[in-house]
Design a protein around this motif. Structure first.
Motif, PDB file in Angstrom:
ATOM      1  N   TYR A  32      -7.072 -24.750   6.773  1.00 13.79           N
ATOM      2  CA  TYR A  32      -7.238 -23.352   7.161  1.00 13.79           C
ATOM      3  C   TYR A  32      -6.388 -22.442   6.287  1.00 13.79           C
ATOM      4  CZ  TYR A  32      -7.255 -19.099   9.922  1.00 13.79           C
ATOM      5  OH  TYR A  32      -7.376 -17.799  10.318  1.00 13.79           O
ATOM      6  N   LEU A  33      -5.196 -22.897   5.932  1.00 10.03           N
ATOM      7  CA  LEU A  33      -4.362 -22.099   5.041  1.00 10.03           C
ATOM      8  C   LEU A  33      -5.034 -21.931   3.681  1.00 10.03           C
ATOM      9  CD1 LEU A  33      -0.781 -23.492   5.818  1.00 10.03           C
ATOM     10  CD2 LEU A  33      -1.752 -21.278   6.480  1.00 10.03           C
ATOM     11  N   LEU A  34      -5.701 -22.990   3.205  1.00 15.23           N
ATOM     12  CA  LEU A  34      -6.443 -22.891   1.955  1.00 15.23           C
ATOM     13  C   LEU A  34      -7.563 -21.861   2.078  1.00 15.23           C
ATOM     14  CD1 LEU A  34      -7.200 -23.819  -0.894  1.00 15.23           C
ATOM     15  CD2 LEU A  34      -8.532 -25.664   0.148  1.00 15.23           C
ATOM     16  N   TYR A  35      -8.274 -21.905   3.176  1.00 14.39           N
ATOM     17  CA  TYR A  35      -9.340 -20.922   3.417  1.00 14.39           C
ATOM     18  C   TYR A  35      -8.794 -19.494   3.386  1.00 14.39           C
ATOM     19  CZ  TYR A  35     -11.826 -17.774   6.594  1.00 14.39           C
ATOM     20  OH  TYR A  35     -12.392 -16.681   7.171  1.00 14.39           O
ATOM     21  N   ARG A  36      -7.666 -19.285   4.065  1.00 15.64           N
ATOM     22  CA  ARG A  36      -7.076 -17.946   4.089  1.00 15.64           C
ATOM     23  C   ARG A  36      -6.680 -17.508   2.674  1.00 15.64           C
ATOM     24  NH1 ARG A  36      -2.430 -16.578   8.006  1.00 15.64           N
ATOM     25  NH2 ARG A  36      -2.927 -14.571   7.061  1.00 15.64           N
ATOM     26  N   HIS A  37      -6.156 -18.445   1.892  1.00 13.96           N
ATOM     27  CA  HIS A  37      -5.778 -18.114   0.513  1.00 13.96           C
ATOM     28  C   HIS A  37      -6.997 -17.691  -0.293  1.00 13.96           C
ATOM     29  CE1 HIS A  37      -3.620 -18.350  -3.319  1.00 13.96           C
ATOM     30  NE2 HIS A  37      -4.687 -18.972  -3.784  1.00 13.96           N
ATOM     31  N   LEU A  38      -8.092 -18.432  -0.158  1.00 12.59           N
ATOM     32  CA  LEU A  38      -9.302 -18.112  -0.912  1.00 12.59           C
ATOM     33  C   LEU A  38      -9.853 -16.742  -0.540  1.00 12.59           C
ATOM     34  CD1 LEU A  38     -11.127 -21.569  -0.808  1.00 12.59           C
ATOM     35  CD2 LEU A  38     -10.163 -20.456  -2.835  1.00 12.59           C
ATOM     36  N   THR A  39      -9.929 -16.471   0.756  1.00 13.09           N
ATOM     37  CA  THR A  39     -10.523 -15.209   1.174  1.00 13.09           C
ATOM     38  C   THR A  39      -9.618 -14.029   0.866  1.00 13.09           C
ATOM     39  OG1 THR A  39      -9.657 -15.570   3.407  1.00 13.09           O
ATOM     40  CG2 THR A  39     -11.930 -16.237   2.984  1.00 13.09           C
ATOM     41  N   ARG A  40      -8.316 -14.215   0.897  1.00 11.35           N
ATOM     42  CA  ARG A  40      -7.398 -13.116   0.592  1.00 11.35           C
ATOM     43  C   ARG A  40      -7.410 -12.772  -0.889  1.00 11.35           C
ATOM     44  NH1 ARG A  40      -1.600 -14.280   2.435  1.00 11.35           N
ATOM     45  NH2 ARG A  40      -1.288 -12.202   1.551  1.00 11.35           N
ATOM     46  N   ASP A  41      -7.807 -13.704  -1.740  1.00 11.46           N
ATOM     47  CA  ASP A  41      -7.781 -13.436  -3.178  1.00 11.46           C
ATOM     48  C   ASP A  41      -9.155 -13.076  -3.730  1.00 11.46           C
ATOM     49  OD1 ASP A  41      -6.002 -13.070  -5.235  1.00 11.46           O
ATOM     50  OD2 ASP A  41      -6.411 -15.013  -6.142  1.00 11.46           O
ATOM     51  N   VAL A  42     -10.082 -12.721  -2.862  1.00  8.91           N
ATOM     52  CA  VAL A  42     -11.399 -12.252  -3.296  1.00  8.91           C
ATOM     53  C   VAL A  42     -11.331 -10.750  -3.542  1.00  8.91           C
ATOM     54  CG1 VAL A  42     -13.800 -11.946  -2.596  1.00  8.91           C
ATOM     55  CG2 VAL A  42     -12.611 -14.087  -2.090  1.00  8.91           C
ATOM     56  N   MET A  43     -11.787 -10.312  -4.700  1.00 14.82           N
ATOM     57  CA  MET A  43     -11.740  -8.901  -5.042  1.00 14.82           C
ATOM     58  C   MET A  43     -12.549  -8.075  -4.044  1.00 14.82           C
ATOM     59  SD  MET A  43     -12.606  -7.211  -8.752  1.00 14.82           S
ATOM     60  CE  MET A  43     -11.646  -8.527  -9.523  1.00 14.82           C
ATOM     61  N   PRO A  44     -12.003  -6.968  -3.561  1.00 19.28           N
ATOM     62  CA  PRO A  44     -12.721  -6.182  -2.550  1.00 19.28           C
ATOM     63  C   PRO A  44     -13.986  -5.537  -3.101  1.00 19.28           C
ATOM     64  CG  PRO A  44     -10.738  -5.037  -3.271  1.00 19.28           C
ATOM     65  CD  PRO A  44     -10.679  -6.396  -3.873  1.00 19.28           C
ATOM     66  N   GLN A  45     -14.931  -5.307  -2.216  1.00 14.50           N
ATOM     67  CA  GLN A  45     -16.170  -4.620  -2.568  1.00 14.50           C
ATOM     68  C   GLN A  45     -16.086  -3.129  -2.249  1.00 14.50           C
ATOM     69  OE1 GLN A  45     -18.800  -6.264  -4.111  1.00 14.50           O
ATOM     70  NE2 GLN A  45     -17.214  -7.864  -4.214  1.00 14.50           N
ATOM     71  N   LYS A  46     -15.179  -2.764  -1.338  1.00 17.29           N
ATOM     72  CA  LYS A  46     -15.040  -1.367  -0.948  1.00 17.29           C
ATOM     73  C   LYS A  46     -13.640  -0.867  -1.305  1.00 17.29           C
ATOM     74  CE  LYS A  46     -18.284  -1.585   2.946  1.00 17.29           C
ATOM     75  NZ  LYS A  46     -18.450  -1.361   4.410  1.00 17.29           N
ATOM     76  N   TRP A  47     -13.596   0.366  -1.772  1.00 21.46           N
ATOM     77  CA  TRP A  47     -12.328   0.962  -2.189  1.00 21.46           C
ATOM     78  C   TRP A  47     -12.147   2.318  -1.519  1.00 21.46           C
ATOM     79  CZ3 TRP A  47      -9.352  -2.004  -5.460  1.00 21.46           C
ATOM     80  CH2 TRP A  47     -10.006  -3.027  -6.154  1.00 21.46           C
ATOM     81  N   ARG A  48     -10.902   2.710  -1.363  1.00 20.57           N
ATOM     82  CA  ARG A  48     -10.619   4.060  -0.883  1.00 20.57           C
ATOM     83  C   ARG A  48      -9.607   4.721  -1.819  1.00 20.57           C
ATOM     84  NH1 ARG A  48      -5.744   4.407   2.047  1.00 20.57           N
ATOM     85  NH2 ARG A  48      -4.845   2.368   2.555  1.00 20.57           N
ATOM     86  N   ARG A  49      -9.816   5.975  -2.049  1.00 21.86           N
ATOM     87  CA  ARG A  49      -8.937   6.732  -2.943  1.00 21.86           C
ATOM     88  C   ARG A  49      -7.593   7.000  -2.256  1.00 21.86           C
ATOM     89  NH1 ARG A  49      -9.806  12.236  -6.408  1.00 21.86           N
ATOM     90  NH2 ARG A  49      -7.687  13.063  -6.126  1.00 21.86           N
ATOM     91  N   VAL A  50      -6.495   6.863  -3.045  1.00 16.82           N
ATOM     92  CA  VAL A  50      -5.172   7.188  -2.511  1.00 16.82           C
ATOM     93  C   VAL A  50      -4.445   8.240  -3.346  1.00 16.82           C
ATOM     94  CG1 VAL A  50      -4.810   4.994  -1.320  1.00 16.82           C
ATOM     95  CG2 VAL A  50      -4.115   5.231  -3.728  1.00 16.82           C
ATOM     96  N   GLY A  51      -4.901   8.462  -4.578  1.00 18.33           N
ATOM     97  CA  GLY A  51      -4.223   9.446  -5.415  1.00 18.33           C
ATOM     98  C   GLY A  51      -4.690   9.396  -6.849  1.00 18.33           C
ATOM     99  N   THR A  52      -3.853   9.888  -7.745  1.00 19.96           N
ATOM    100  CA  THR A  52      -4.169   9.912  -9.174  1.00 19.96           C
ATOM    101  C   THR A  52      -2.953   9.456  -9.981  1.00 19.96           C
ATOM    102  OG1 THR A  52      -3.511  12.243  -9.327  1.00 19.96           O
ATOM    103  CG2 THR A  52      -5.860  11.774  -8.961  1.00 19.96           C
ATOM    104  N   VAL A  53      -3.205   9.066 -11.209  1.00 21.11           N
ATOM    105  CA  VAL A  53      -2.129   8.689 -12.121  1.00 21.11           C
ATOM    106  C   VAL A  53      -1.536   9.967 -12.726  1.00 21.11           C
ATOM    107  CG1 VAL A  53      -1.517   7.482 -14.245  1.00 21.11           C
ATOM    108  CG2 VAL A  53      -3.202   6.484 -12.680  1.00 21.11           C
ATOM    109  N   GLU A  54      -0.296  10.230 -12.402  1.00 21.67           N
ATOM    110  CA  GLU A  54       0.345  11.428 -12.950  1.00 21.67           C
ATOM    111  C   GLU A  54       0.854  11.198 -14.360  1.00 21.67           C
ATOM    112  OE1 GLU A  54       4.283  13.731 -11.715  1.00 21.67           O
ATOM    113  OE2 GLU A  54       2.524  14.416 -10.593  1.00 21.67           O
ATOM    114  N   ARG A  55       1.472  10.034 -14.586  1.00 21.69           N
ATOM    115  CA  ARG A  55       2.007   9.715 -15.909  1.00 21.69           C
ATOM    116  C   ARG A  55       1.806   8.240 -16.216  1.00 21.69           C
ATOM    117  NH1 ARG A  55       8.141  11.818 -16.116  1.00 21.69           N
ATOM    118  NH2 ARG A  55       8.129  10.804 -14.058  1.00 21.69           N
TER     119      ARG A  55
END
Length: 340
Positions: A32-55
């Motif tokens: 089960y720990l292996l399963y959790r590791h695999l699913t946690r390291d899958v790149m997300p399909q949905k994103w939310r904006r948090v800000g911009t790169v200032e510098r």
């Protein structure tokens, strides 16, 4: 898609992983720990904006000043090795002593005042107080001498020397002597060294995240809201540049230390990064980036230790990133995190 052998492929869709996970639970806790590791390291399909790169900060020489870039809208390439700008890479140059030991601004704070600017696709111009400018041409650095065996925080790596003329200039700029130091460059097209031992327990850190001459990983992000919160606790506020991150994030909504909980970050349309570790801090942020002087009261590190200790050892500020999808980034790019 994942590949088995040369012709067979199978999908690791989220639904499939969930089904696999259910079966693994029945097998045992370790699975089960292996399963959790695999699913946690899958790149997300949905994103939310948090800000911009200032510098964006780009350091040709480890522990020296960032590259001076005057034109606006400059794009930086991010690949697995490091960030690059028109053929020049971040931290592919480093100073070592006559024992081939790494030299940084921790010992020589005035290193932060050695400036550089790009004068052609392969040339940098360095400047330091009381010295004539030095031109370095990367195209002339192909094997000027024998390999130098050095290390980054105990992790060994072979590098190439840049030549006697350049060594003399950096010796004069840092030691005020004719010799004693060498400038070396990173000659490999990919990361070759192991990651530093302090990060060995970070589950999502990969060997290729070690980058060039970076202390830990190729990329580091600072949340300016976190720096602003720190400054409310200081008698003399500090510049975010003292933390020497690559990306300064301006949050849409002020939220100090929100970065502690982010697992994935996307900058712009293409470049995707995995948060692999908090950035634990040494005395380097105590050096004023404008003067090169170390704070006599040990700030901001002293205050950070009072409320930001990581594993009861060192204070954390900023996050180390590992690149997972290459891309171009520039100032004012939108920054996204995983949408849970």
């Amino acid at each position: 898609m994942a590949t088995i052998g040369s012709n067979t492929t199978f999908d690791l869709s989220p639904k499939t992983l969930v089904g696999v996970g259910v079966g693994l639970v029945a097998v045992g806790g370790a699975s089960y720990l292996l399963y959790r590791h695999l699913t946690r390291d899958v790149m997300p399909q949905k994103w939310r904006r948090v800000g911009t790169v200032e510098r964006i900060h780009f350091f040709p020489v480890k522990s020296c000043a960032p590259l001076e870039i005057s034109k606006p809208g400059v794009e930086f390439e991010c690949d697995v090795l490091s960030m690059s700008f028109e053929g020049i890479r971040d931290r592919t140059l480093m100073v070592v002593n006559d024992k081939n030991e790494m030299i940084t601004a921790r010992t020589y704070p005035h290193m932060t005042q050695i400036q550089s600017k790009k004068v052609s696709p392969s040339k940098l111009l360095f400047s330091a107080q009381d010295l004539p400018d030095l031109e370095l041409d990367f195209e002339s650095l192909e094997g000027p001498g024998k390999d130098v065996r050095t290390s980054i925080w105990g992790v060994p790596v072979n590098v190439m020397p840049c030549g006697d003329r350049i060594n003399r200039w950096f010796s004069q700029a840092i030691l005020k002597k004719e010799n004693g130091l060498k400038l070396v460059h990173y000659p490999y097209p990919k990361p070759v060294r192991r990651t530093v031992p302090d990060l060995k327990d970070m589950p999502f850190l990969r060997q290729e995240d070690s980058g060039t001459f970076n202390d830990a990983t190729s990329f580091m992000l600072m949340n300016l809201s976190s720096v602003a919160d720190l400054n409310t606790r200081l008698k003399n506020p500090v510049d975010a540049a003292q933390f020497r991150g690559n990306f300064d994030l301006k949050m849409d909504v002020d939220e100090p230390y929100a970065e502690d909980n982010w697992q994935w970050i996307r900058i712009g349309e293409d470049a995707v990064f995995r948060t692999v570790a908090p950035c634990t801090r040494c005395i380097l942020p105590n050096i004023n980036v404008r003067t090169g002087e170390r704070d006599s009261d040990g700030e901001p590190l002293k205050t950070l230790k009072s409320y930001r200790l990581f594993n009861k050892k060192s204070p954390a500020m900023g996050i180390h990133l590992g690149l997972r999808l290459p891309g171009k980034v520039k100032a004012n790019d939108v920054v996204y995190v995983e949408d849970k």
